[in-house]
Enzyme design. Structure first.
Site, short mmCIF file in Angstrom:
data_model
loop_
_atom_site.label_atom_id
_atom_site.label_comp_id
_atom_site.label_asym_id
_atom_site.label_seq_id
_atom_site.Cartn_x
_atom_site.Cartn_y
_atom_site.Cartn_z
NE ARG A 40 -3.24 2.15 2.31
CZ ARG A 40 -3.09 3.01 3.08
NH1 ARG A 40 -2.91 3.12 4.96
NH2 ARG A 40 -4.08 4.27 3.76
CG HIS B 4 -1.19 8.61 3.93
ND1 HIS B 4 -1.43 7.38 4.31
CD2 HIS B 4 -1.00 9.29 5.17
CE1 HIS B 4 -0.83 7.74 5.65
NE2 HIS B 4 -0.86 8.34 5.81
CD GLU C 125 -4.71 6.94 10.33
OE1 GLU C 125 -4.21 8.17 10.71
OE2 GLU C 125 -4.74 5.88 11.08
CG ASN D 210 -5.50 3.11 8.78
OD1 ASN D 210 -5.43 1.76 7.87
ND2 ASN D 210 -4.39 4.17 7.76
CE1 TYR E 104 0.15 2.19 13.94
CE2 TYR E 104 -2.04 2.92 13.05
CZ TYR E 104 -1.02 2.75 12.02
OH TYR E 104 -0.16 2.24 11.62
CD GLU F 213 -1.36 3.68 8.19
OE1 GLU F 213 -1.19 3.95 9.11
OE2 GLU F 213 -2.25 4.61 6.79
#
Ligand code: GBH
Length: 508
Positions: A104, A149, A194, A334, A336, A401
């Site tokens: 990506r 992005h 995002e 995404n 985390y 991600e």
């Protein structure tokens, strides 16, 4: 049945049960056929070459070049970054060496359209991406291309950027150029990465580019135009290019999971979900479309209390609601970290953070990574994926991600532990619970420009020496672990050995 027979029956039943359980578990921890495994980067974070040829200035060039002490750790910039503009062949070689199926990458808008607008296309800009795509193809690696992005042309920002509705057309024009010129080599497009991050921090708090502090208003104007621009790009692809290019296109969101501080407080959890995921998911992935009603109500009542004549959250017309609803073939996740939530008001008023009337904090038992915001909570990943599947009718999802920051080291066992524990949760959510995840991309291939943290936080599977003009790349231990995963197509154990800075509890 004799006593012996009975005993044998019991024993064999146990053996059968035991082995079938372990086979089932083993099967849970395999990647299904056709599942895509890859790694991700973003243009501004790796390319460098900020002013080569006719590329124009973008908002991150401006943001990092403006002399504002304290804005970015060490006053770092992406001027050179990993120099991937010149070293893309090396990057593709690394991808092939590790064995990834997909890569990506994102495109720099101001490299392709130096004027911001589609009246002038940079041949050099296009050629660069054509060369990258050709190199990927020659090495059997499937590209997943993100249009945006966070790095729009400065000239678009001078006109108001994401707060000006004209960006819907500008972004659509840019997307059309990309689909026409690069689409024949691309099967997976992501529109926007995002939005909640650059809306809330770029136009709300002002801590990320373009650095505008218009909290309470800016982030909502931004999100409104992002949703329209995303849908515009989707419909352009769907009508003008899908019939010949046959690809798939979706949005990428930053999603976290929340646990209640008080076990009975389901309200705070629901509020967190609607403000974090619902803000963009509800308009696109729900059956009814539009912002979540919880969000509309909370922002309207806070706005009226504060003396505004109307809600600070703009309203969509019915036409826009329909245009945006369903405008994604997949949800890019995404993920985390997770958080605890409790009722309360954040300090920056008005803002999307204050409008929620919840306060976020980590659980003291959660290990912290090398980023202040990143706590290691593998279970939250599984819980998030199941919740998204339940709320939005089990959409196709790609984890676009997932990764962790750690100290500058190549024996990054802590990173392997993170990937192992998070992947396990994802595989159980998929294989045991039926969540529709079709691919996973680790963040990131390379240590890179970590936005306001400059080069001080490292997320790479590959170490980059930023003091070396050649930006030497060295595989970390985690890259070798991924090699095995890609060979066996199942979750591999974590090698024994001491784990360092990341993933040991740091008191908060
Ligand atoms: C991703 O965002 C980005 O897409 C990627 O470019 C980036 O490199 C990667 O994360 C790693 O950071 O410290 O209070 O300002 C992840 C989502 C959520 C990360 C909020 C940073 C900042 C919180 N992000 N966060 S704060």
């Amino acid at each position: 049945m004799s006593l012996l027979g009975g005993l044998l029956f019991v024993v064999s039943a146990l053996v059968v049960r035991g082995s079938s359980i372990s086979t089932i578990e083993e099967n849970y921890l395999k990647f299904p056929a056709g599942f895509l495994i890859g790694t991700a980067t973003a243009a501004y974070q790796i390319e460098g070459a900020w002013n080569v040829s006719d590329k124009s200035e973008n908002v991150w060039d401006r943001f990092t070049h403006e002399p504002r002490p304290g804005r970015i750790v060490n006053n770092d910039t992406g001027d050179v970054a990993c120099d991937s503009y010149h070293k893309y062949k090396k990057d593709v070689e690394l991808l092939r060496e590790i064995g990834f199926d997909v890569y990506r990458l994102s495109l720099s808008w101001s490299r392709i359209l130096p004027n911001g607008f589609a009246n002038k296309i940079s041949q050099d800009g296009l050629d660069y991406y054509k060369k990258v795509l050709a190199e990927l193809e020659a090495n059997g690696i499937e590209p997943l291309v993100t249009l945006y992005h966070w790095d729009h042309p400065q000239i678009i920002e001078d006109l108001g950027g994401w707060t000006n509705e004209e960006i819907v057309d500008y972004f659509g024009d840019y997307a059309r150029v990309v689909f026409r010129e690069l689409g024949p080599r691309v099967k997976y497009f992501c529109t926007i990465n995002e939005p909640e991050e650059f809306c809330a921090r770029g136009y709300g708090l002002g801590t990320k580019a373009p650095g505008k502090e218009i909290h309470g208003i800016g982030e909502y104007l931004c999100s409104h135009n992002v949703l329209k621009a995303h849908a515009r790009a989707y419909h352009i692809y769907d009508k003008e290019f899908r019939p010949t290019q046959n690809g798939t296109i979706g949005i990428v969101l930053s999603l976290s999971y929340a646990y209640p501080k008080d076990p009975d407080d389901a309200t705070s959890v629901e509020t967190h979900f609607q403000f974090n995921a619902g803000w963009f998911c509800h308009p696109i992935f729900s059956a009814s479309g539009d912002y979540p009603s919880l969000m509309k109500e909370k922002i309207a009542s806070a706005s009226l209390e504060q003396g505004y004549p109307r809600s600070r959250l703009p309203e969509f017309s019915q036409e826009w609601i329909e245009y945006i609803r369903g405008s994604s073939d997949f949800l890019g996740v995404n993920h985390y970290t997770s958080t605890l939530v409790e009722p309360g008001v954040e300090s920056v008023v008005p803002s999307v953070f204050a409008d929620r009337k919840i306060i976020l904090s980590p659980d003291p038992s959660w290990p912290r990574a090398n980023s202040s915001w990143l706590y290691v909570v593998p279970k939250g990943f599984g819980d998030l994926l199941r919740l998204l599947a339940k709320e939005y009718n089990n959409p196709v999802m790609y984890v676009t991600e997932n990764g962790v920051s750690a100290a500058e080291e190549t024996n990054d066992l802590n990173r392997i532990q993170y990937f192992h524990d998070y992947l396990k949760e994802m595989l159980l959510a998929m294989n045991r619970d039926g969540v529709n995840v079709k691919g996973y991309l680790a963040w990131s291939l390379l240590d890179n420009f970590e936005w306001t943290q400059g080069y001080s936080e490292r997320f790479g599977l590959v170490h980059v020496d930023f003091n070396d003009p050649e930006r030497k790349r060295t595989l970390k231990m985690s890259a070798n672990w991924w090699k095995n995963v890609l060979k066996t197509r199942k979750l591999e154990p974590v090698p024994a050995g001491p784990q360092s800075s990341c993933c040991t509890a740091i008191p908060v």
